[in-house]
Motif scaffolding. Structure first.
Motif, PDB file in Angstrom:
ATOM      1  N   MET A   1       0.832  -1.197   0.000  1.00 42.06           N
ATOM      2  CA  MET A   1       0.000   0.000   0.000  1.00 42.06           C
ATOM      3  C   MET A   1       0.882   1.268   0.000  1.00 42.06           C
ATOM      4  SD  MET A   1      -0.834   2.453   2.418  1.00 42.06           S
ATOM      5  CE  MET A   1      -0.948   1.904   4.093  1.00 42.06           C
ATOM      6  N   ILE A   2       0.567   2.191  -0.904  1.00 43.93           N
ATOM      7  CA  ILE A   2       1.265   3.491  -0.893  1.00 43.93           C
ATOM      8  C   ILE A   2       0.216   4.594  -0.913  1.00 43.93           C
ATOM      9  CG2 ILE A   2       2.921   4.998  -2.056  1.00 43.93           C
ATOM     10  CD1 ILE A   2       4.181   2.731  -3.381  1.00 43.93           C
ATOM     11  N   LYS A   3       0.407   5.597  -0.066  1.00 41.07           N
ATOM     12  CA  LYS A   3      -0.510   6.747  -0.070  1.00 41.07           C
ATOM     13  C   LYS A   3       0.299   8.032  -0.182  1.00 41.07           C
ATOM     14  CE  LYS A   3      -4.347   4.893   2.545  1.00 41.07           C
ATOM     15  NZ  LYS A   3      -4.857   4.746   3.898  1.00 41.07           N
ATOM     16  N   PHE A   4      -0.302   9.012  -0.822  1.00 39.92           N
ATOM     17  CA  PHE A   4       0.406  10.268  -1.033  1.00 39.92           C
ATOM     18  C   PHE A   4      -0.354  11.395  -0.337  1.00 39.92           C
ATOM     19  CE2 PHE A   4       0.960   7.469  -4.655  1.00 39.92           C
ATOM     20  CZ  PHE A   4       2.348   7.388  -4.736  1.00 39.92           C
ATOM     21  N   ASP A   5       0.359  12.242   0.360  1.00 34.95           N
ATOM     22  CA  ASP A   5      -0.262  13.426   0.947  1.00 34.95           C
ATOM     23  C   ASP A   5       0.536  14.652   0.493  1.00 34.95           C
ATOM     24  OD1 ASP A   5      -1.275  15.466   2.395  1.00 34.95           O
ATOM     25  OD2 ASP A   5      -1.134  14.494   4.361  1.00 34.95           O
ATOM     26  N   PHE A   6       0.001  15.293  -0.539  1.00 33.62           N
ATOM     27  CA  PHE A   6       0.647  16.512  -1.039  1.00 33.62           C
ATOM     28  C   PHE A   6      -0.183  17.733  -0.631  1.00 33.62           C
ATOM     29  CE2 PHE A   6       1.520  13.459  -4.766  1.00 33.62           C
ATOM     30  CZ  PHE A   6       2.620  12.917  -4.123  1.00 33.62           C
ATOM     31  N   ASN A   7      -0.993  17.586   0.410  1.00 34.37           N
ATOM     32  CA  ASN A   7      -1.902  18.672   0.809  1.00 34.37           C
ATOM     33  C   ASN A   7      -1.683  19.194   2.214  1.00 34.37           C
ATOM     34  OD1 ASN A   7      -3.495  18.693  -1.573  1.00 34.37           O
ATOM     35  ND2 ASN A   7      -4.349  16.723  -0.910  1.00 34.37           N
ATOM     36  N   THR A   8      -1.745  18.238   3.209  1.00 35.31           N
ATOM     37  CA  THR A   8      -1.852  18.674   4.610  1.00 35.31           C
ATOM     38  C   THR A   8      -0.792  19.705   4.996  1.00 35.31           C
ATOM     39  OG1 THR A   8      -2.592  16.430   5.041  1.00 35.31           O
ATOM     40  CG2 THR A   8      -2.157  17.807   6.958  1.00 35.31           C
ATOM     41  N   TYR A   9       0.457  19.446   4.640  1.00 36.53           N
ATOM     42  CA  TYR A   9       1.540  20.365   5.051  1.00 36.53           C
ATOM     43  C   TYR A   9       2.068  21.146   3.849  1.00 36.53           C
ATOM     44  CZ  TYR A   9       1.051  17.661   9.259  1.00 36.53           C
ATOM     45  OH  TYR A   9       0.523  17.058  10.371  1.00 36.53           O
ATOM     46  N   MET A  10       1.144  21.432   2.928  1.00 39.02           N
ATOM     47  CA  MET A  10       1.520  22.084   1.679  1.00 39.02           C
ATOM     48  C   MET A  10       0.535  23.203   1.327  1.00 39.02           C
ATOM     49  SD  MET A  10       3.809  21.884  -0.654  1.00 39.02           S
ATOM     50  CE  MET A  10       4.613  20.360  -0.150  1.00 39.02           C
ATOM     51  N   ASN A  11      -0.757  22.918   1.607  1.00 31.23           N
ATOM     52  CA  ASN A  11      -1.835  23.779   1.102  1.00 31.23           C
ATOM     53  C   ASN A  11      -1.654  25.265   1.379  1.00 31.23           C
ATOM     54  OD1 ASN A  11      -3.447  22.309  -0.442  1.00 31.23           O
ATOM     55  ND2 ASN A  11      -4.913  21.730   1.154  1.00 31.23           N
ATOM     56  N   SER A  12      -1.209  25.593   2.595  1.00 32.48           N
ATOM     57  CA  SER A  12      -1.146  27.017   2.941  1.00 32.48           C
ATOM     58  C   SER A  12      -0.096  27.756   2.103  1.00 32.48           C
ATOM     59  CB  SER A  12      -0.859  27.187   4.437  1.00 32.48           C
ATOM     60  OG  SER A  12       0.399  26.670   4.727  1.00 32.48           O
ATOM     61  N   PHE A  13       0.800  26.997   1.420  1.00 29.84           N
ATOM     62  CA  PHE A  13       1.811  27.648   0.577  1.00 29.84           C
ATOM     63  C   PHE A  13       1.320  27.819  -0.856  1.00 29.84           C
ATOM     64  CE2 PHE A  13       4.221  25.635   3.937  1.00 29.84           C
ATOM     65  CZ  PHE A  13       5.144  26.607   4.272  1.00 29.84           C
ATOM     66  N   ILE A  14       0.219  27.166  -1.197  1.00 30.36           N
ATOM     67  CA  ILE A  14      -0.154  27.048  -2.607  1.00 30.36           C
ATOM     68  C   ILE A  14      -1.242  28.053  -2.996  1.00 30.36           C
ATOM     69  CG2 ILE A  14      -1.153  25.443  -4.318  1.00 30.36           C
ATOM     70  CD1 ILE A  14       1.276  24.027  -3.536  1.00 30.36           C
ATOM     71  N   ASN A  15      -0.975  28.735  -4.097  1.00 26.86           N
ATOM     72  CA  ASN A  15      -1.995  29.609  -4.661  1.00 26.86           C
ATOM     73  C   ASN A  15      -2.823  28.772  -5.645  1.00 26.86           C
ATOM     74  OD1 ASN A  15      -3.023  31.172  -6.990  1.00 26.86           O
ATOM     75  ND2 ASN A  15      -2.306  32.914  -5.778  1.00 26.86           N
TER      76      ASN A  15
END
Ligand code: PA5
Length: 398
Positions: free
Chosen positions: A1-15
């Motif tokens: 099983m592989i899961k990706f989290d490119f949001n939780t510790y990223m979102n506040s930097f992203i426009n």
């Protein structure tokens, strides 16, 4: 099983609007990728290769006590990285696989020749071009030893060449000497050659290559995740986050990050573009580079590879993996609070299927990323520049 989290510790930097524009380039990027002549690693796999490799592995193991694997860059890092992950830290080796030819160390080479003097060994020389200096020098030295030790006839049996199908010095040697050989296909470049014989033959001594290849092909379905990761990285680059730090929590994954550095560094680093890949092994490096990451020049973002379970091992009634996992989560939070955006890739365990999938994910993402940087993902013209200087300067001492 592989899961990706490119949001939780990223979102506040992203426009969101800028990110949307990157995401909208997907069709164009996929089209360029699909039209490339260098994506042989996504095409059908010749299963007969695995049977050949396993048969050869068994015969080498029966006939010798050691295999020396010679190669550098894309002809070295993949198999060395996975070998590190799939072998025990402390090991009574009944059969030994030694890697060499990845530098010009006279200490290493002379000690290797001395060590092999009393060993019964085979050599697998791996070079797509057949002309790479480091590999050639080690190969020549070992051939001299083999000729003296085994004689010309027996030596032939003990050399296995993995190289281009039709061109190069090594292919010529295969034809003239009749060495056993494997092919690195034309449509697969060095750093993308993980599921060719260049890596599968050495890896067959350490892990189940059938499962690795199956995992890899499963991983090729992770196109969307791979594209999202490429977009996040491209976005961060535009925000002057020029360095990506790969963080691992097991020392035997260090060489996996070396493989990642080559994969992304050689793929993107062209035309003044690209993210400089680095890595830290935790918790060791938290006691050195951790200070810079937390409070230094804010040009870094991180990608954590989190493995849930390795061993059920307790110290003072506490599971060591649980402690390591809590530390990882805490480090992500701490670095995020210091303005370091963090991606997390989660795996339930290190096994052939998961690692095959992970490699496919990174190879897809690196390729997409090349197109997002508007560079050719599959060449490495800059590597030739130092080689020319070497050739010119070496001729002065010959
Ligand atoms: O990714 C690449 O193409 C390079 O790193 C090569 O693998 C490396 O230079 C070794 O080349 P060769 O396999 O021709 O010896």
């Amino acid at each position: 099983m592989i899961k990706f989290d490119f949001n939780t510790y990223m979102n506040s930097f992203i426009n969101k609007n800028t990110m949307k524009k990157l995401l909208e380039r997907k069709e164009d990027v996929f089209e360029k990728f699909n039209n490339s002549s260098m994506i042989g690693w996504t095409k059908e796999f010749n299963k007969a290769l695995l049977a050949d490799i396993l048969e050869l592995r068994d015969s080498i193991k029966e006939d010798a006590d050691c295999l020396v694997v010679l190669g550098i860059g894309g002809s070295f890092l993949g198999s060395y990285a996975l070998k590190e992950m799939f072998t025990k830290y402390f090991n009574d080796k009944s059969f030994e696989v030694i890697y060499a030819g990845f530098d010009l160390s006279s200490k290493y080479l002379s000690e290797l020749v001395e060590y092999l003097e009393d060993k019964n060994f085979y050599v697998n020389v791996i070079s797509k071009s057949g002309t790479t200096m480091e590999t050639s020098i080690f190969y020549d030295a070992l051939k001299t030893l083999m000729k003296r030790k085994y004689g010309a006839w027996e030596m032939k049996k003990r050399i296995i060449v993995t190289t281009d199908d039709s061109t190069g010095k090594l292919r010529e040697e295969v034809i003239s000497e009749g060495y056993r050989s494997f092919i690195i296909p034309d449509n697969i470049g060095g750093r993308y050659s993980l599921i060719t014989a260049a890596h599968l033959l050495p890896l067959s001594f350490f892990l189940d290559i059938n499962r690795l290849v199956n995992g890899f092909y499963d991983g090729l379905s992770l196109k969307d995740d791979a594209y999202n990761y490429a977009c996040v990285r491209r976005y961060l680059f535009a925000c002057k986050k020029y360095i990506e730090n790969y963080c691992v929590y097991e020392s035997n994954m260090y060489y996996y990050t070396e493989w990642l550095k080559q994969l992304f560094g050689e793929t993107e680093g062209k035309n003044k573009q690209g993210i400089f890949p680095v890595s830290t092994v935790h918790t060791r490096d938290l006691h050195s580079l951790g200070q810079f990451i937390q409070e230094g020049n804010p040009i870094i973002f991180e990608t954590f590879i989190k493995i849930l379970n390795t061993k059920d091992f307790y110290v003072n009634n506490r599971n060591l993996d649980d402690i390591n996992s809590v530390v990882l989560d805490s480090v992500v939070k701490a670095h995020y609070s210091g303005a370091v955006p963090c991606n997390i890739i989660l795996m339930d365990e290190v096994n052939e299927k998961n690692i095959g999938m992970l490699c496919a994910f990174f190879m897809l993402s690196a390729s997409y990323s090349g197109y997002l940087f508007d560079v050719e993902p599959f060449d490495q013209p800059g590597v030739e520049v130092y080689k020319k200087f070497v050739r010119d300067n070496l001729s002065s001492i010959e």
